[in-house]
Design an enzyme around this catalytic site. Sequence first.
Site, mmCIF file in Angstrom:
data_model
loop_
_atom_site.group_PDB
_atom_site.id
_atom_site.type_symbol
_atom_site.label_atom_id
_atom_site.label_comp_id
_atom_site.label_asym_id
_atom_site.label_seq_id
_atom_site.Cartn_x
_atom_site.Cartn_y
_atom_site.Cartn_z
ATOM 1 N N GLY A 15 10.949 2.070 -0.345
ATOM 2 C CA GLY A 15 11.502 1.554 0.909
ATOM 3 C C GLY A 15 11.203 2.481 2.076
ATOM 4 N N GLY A 40 1.996 -0.361 0.541
ATOM 5 C CA GLY A 40 2.575 -1.582 1.102
ATOM 6 C C GLY A 40 3.952 -1.296 1.644
ATOM 7 N N GLN A 223 2.520 5.603 -1.477
ATOM 8 C CA GLN A 223 2.827 5.764 -2.917
ATOM 9 C C GLN A 223 4.026 6.697 -3.116
ATOM 10 O OE1 GLN A 223 -0.825 6.321 -2.051
ATOM 11 N NE2 GLN A 223 -0.681 4.130 -1.953
ATOM 12 N N ARG A 304 7.174 -5.747 -10.169
ATOM 13 C CA ARG A 304 7.358 -4.328 -10.462
ATOM 14 C C ARG A 304 8.159 -4.165 -11.741
ATOM 15 N NH1 ARG A 304 9.051 -3.404 -4.302
ATOM 16 N NH2 ARG A 304 6.968 -3.432 -3.403
HETATM 17 P P1 IMP Z 1 -4.749 2.928 -6.972
HETATM 18 O O1 IMP Z 1 -3.983 3.711 -5.965
HETATM 19 O O2 IMP Z 1 -5.129 1.553 -6.484
HETATM 20 O O3 IMP Z 1 -5.925 3.678 -7.513
HETATM 21 O O4 IMP Z 1 -3.781 2.660 -8.240
HETATM 22 C C1 IMP Z 1 -3.360 3.727 -9.066
HETATM 23 C C2 IMP Z 1 -1.923 3.533 -9.512
HETATM 24 O O5 IMP Z 1 -1.055 3.711 -8.403
HETATM 25 C C3 IMP Z 1 -1.609 2.140 -10.061
HETATM 26 O O6 IMP Z 1 -0.643 2.264 -11.088
HETATM 27 C C4 IMP Z 1 -1.006 1.419 -8.871
HETATM 28 O O7 IMP Z 1 -0.164 0.344 -9.248
HETATM 29 C C5 IMP Z 1 -0.232 2.554 -8.241
HETATM 30 N N1 IMP Z 1 -0.007 2.376 -6.804
HETATM 31 C C6 IMP Z 1 -0.911 2.512 -5.824
HETATM 32 N N2 IMP Z 1 -0.343 2.313 -4.630
HETATM 33 C C7 IMP Z 1 0.955 2.056 -4.852
HETATM 34 C C8 IMP Z 1 2.074 1.814 -3.990
HETATM 35 O O8 IMP Z 1 2.002 1.799 -2.761
HETATM 36 N N3 IMP Z 1 3.258 1.612 -4.621
HETATM 37 C C9 IMP Z 1 3.391 1.667 -5.954
HETATM 38 N N4 IMP Z 1 2.391 1.890 -6.788
HETATM 39 C C10 IMP Z 1 1.171 2.103 -6.242
#
Ligand code: IMP
Length: 427
Positions: A15, A40, A223, A304
Amino acid sequence: MPALVLLGAQWGDEGKGKATDLLGGSVDYVVRYQGGNNAGHTVVVGDQKYALHLLPSGILSPGCTPVIGNGVVVDPSVLLSELSGLNERGVDTSKLLLSGNAHIITPYNVTVDKVTERFLGKRKIGTTGRGIGPTYADKINRVGIRVQDLYDESILTQKVEAALDVKNQILTKLYNRRAIAVDQVVEELLGYADKLAPYVADTVLVLNQALEEDKVVLFEGGQGTLLDIDHGTYPFVTSSNPTAGGACTGAGVGPTKISRVIGILKAYTTRVGAGPFPTELFDEDGEALRRIGGERGVTTGRDRRCGWFDAVIARYATRVNGLTDFFLTKLDVLTGWEQIPVCVAYEIDGKRVEELPYSQTDFHHAKPVYEMLPGWNEDISKAKSFADLPKNAQSYVKALEEMSGAPISAIGVGPGRDETIEINSFL
Ligand code: IMP
């Protein structure tokens, strides 16, 4: 010199958008320092809901300058469509600054991300498929394309050639795909140059000058801590450093300039993609958290994985980030449970463990040790102060604070901009 870092203390999606946006009004610059359009943020302003992937959430605050720092990887087509989407809704985006040193997610990076995941089969990471990992790999391998390269056709062509030399071998010989033509990529990238030009800046200089002038700068992590390439649950991580140190390298600001590090902590836990998750629920409680919390990825639309709060992880986040505060989000989602389990330690191979094990094998074997906290039934979304919360909700927050090792300075009690309880000011 107030420089704040705001980052996810769990596996992302805590959040952060709401928290950054809440501070946005009093902040002069909001800076993204890593990641790309794998992030996101959902920001609710009045009755409007905005889903941002690449842009810093400060873009919605008129007085604020949003900055995409050198540590971010940028997909130009996504950036431009996010900008025009906001413009169509009347949001002024002209203040955006884009680092000339940020790396570009090229179309071949997206292809490589997808084919690699397919090739990994059941060992896949569950990436967002946006080309994030391959773009950072090119950066580290020194065959990356940077924003500034769009303004020198000859250099750009040489760099794309160098990158595709090896990649085309891999794509054709290993993955059985068609080779990607250098000219086509160069033409596509050059097509973005003029549209991006108004935003390109020496963001390191701008930010350091802003700090000299006592402006308030907020560094916004994408992230979360447990997805950090160094400190997360490797290899089920993203390819950058969302942890606090990443703000320094990803924006070009020295650690001595950072005054506060705020960890965003969801009142329960979620994770997207593959990898260990000790408190994950596979029962109706997990389903209820997903439904009530609206736990569906803003970027990928994937459900999720949901579980109870994990204090071991929160303590770890406090440690590796040097957190000074927590922003606890989505407390309202827990309304209605008679008792709420909280993971206070792990049991690993029969032994109680208080801290996150450094060994991946141990973490995969970790079973949560739960303490039960009493729940509440009252609607808390109108609470304006800590004292407005029901007693059991207060005790839940206090217990989390004690276990997590840093003060909880704000609490989210609903998705709206004003549905937040501020306990200590962040500024
Ligand atoms: P990537 O960042 O697309 O390489 O994904 C690597 C891992 O990070 C995966 O498990 C994704 O689901 C997770 N991930 C990447 N960005 C997000 C985020 O903004 N929120 C939650 N998980 C993320």
